[in-house]
Design a protein around this motif. Structure first.
Motif, PDB file in Angstrom:
ATOM      1  N   ILE A  91       1.089  -1.193  -0.089  1.00  0.00           N
ATOM      2  CA  ILE A  91      -0.064   0.042  -0.053  1.00  0.00           C
ATOM      3  C   ILE A  91       0.819   1.076   0.054  1.00  0.00           C
ATOM      4  O   ILE A  91       1.752   1.267   0.628  1.00  0.00           O
ATOM      5  CB  ILE A  91      -0.889   0.155   1.350  1.00  0.00           C
ATOM      6  N   HIS A  92       0.615   2.149  -0.497  1.00  0.00           N
ATOM      7  CA  HIS A  92       1.437   3.364  -0.876  1.00  0.00           C
ATOM      8  C   HIS A  92       0.718   4.400   0.110  1.00  0.00           C
ATOM      9  O   HIS A  92      -0.328   4.988  -0.201  1.00  0.00           O
ATOM     10  CB  HIS A  92       1.161   3.851  -2.176  1.00  0.00           C
ATOM     11  N   CYS A  98       5.767   3.409   2.303  1.00  0.00           N
ATOM     12  CA  CYS A  98       4.998   2.297   1.745  1.00  0.00           C
ATOM     13  C   CYS A  98       4.893   1.642   2.797  1.00  0.00           C
ATOM     14  O   CYS A  98       5.522   1.389   3.705  1.00  0.00           O
ATOM     15  CB  CYS A  98       5.868   1.586   0.619  1.00  0.00           C
TER      16      CYS A  98
HETATM   17 NI    NI Z   1       4.501   2.201  -2.385  1.00  0.00          NI
END
Ligand code: NI
Length: 139
Positions: A91-92, A98
């Protein structure tokens, strides 16, 4: 429900009062459920002590994807253990950070080895392993 056994426990009333307050704060409706969970938690801890038992770990790590080679290093480690890593999600979080969540199933010693390797990779800001269980021995 014929396989349910009732048993008595002796302990100081002050300790029982503290326990009752604690479990009430945690949302338990009765002592039995709280005690069952304590027993299961101890059994899961035991699974992790005996290194050759199959168990389950959930590992999270936070890192900056702009750090040179870091993303590639983390991916390379995970590719070495495809038989143990069941799932991995990226997930960013924001422009820089991250979050990766890796679910592992296998011998606890190997899960610890892999997650130690991921957490100790230079540039990883935080790595945390939840040591849980397959659940097969908990009832
Ligand atoms: Ni990311």
């Amino acid at each position: 429900m014929s396989d349910i056994t009732r048993f008595g426990v002796s302990l100081k009333s002050t300790l029982l009062d503290k326990f009752d307050r604690l479990i009430e704060q945690s949302g338990y409706k009765n002592r039995s459920e709280a005690i069952r969970d304590l027993i299961r938690d101890r059994m899961v801890a035991e699974e992790w002590i005996s290194s050759d038992r199959e168990t389950v770990g959930v590992f999270s790590l936070i890192y900056n994807h702009e750090q040179r080679e870091l993303n590639k290093t983390l991916t390379n480690i995970q590719h070495r253990y495809v038989d143990i890593i069941v799932s991995s999600t990226h997930i960013h979080i924001d422009h820089h950070n991250c979050l990766e969540v890796v679910i592992l199933k296998g011998k606890s010693s190997l899960i610890k080895k892999i997650t130690d390797e991921l957490a100790s990779t230079r540039g990883v800001k935080h790595g945390k392993l939840i040591m849980t269980s397959t659940g097969s021995d908990l009832d």
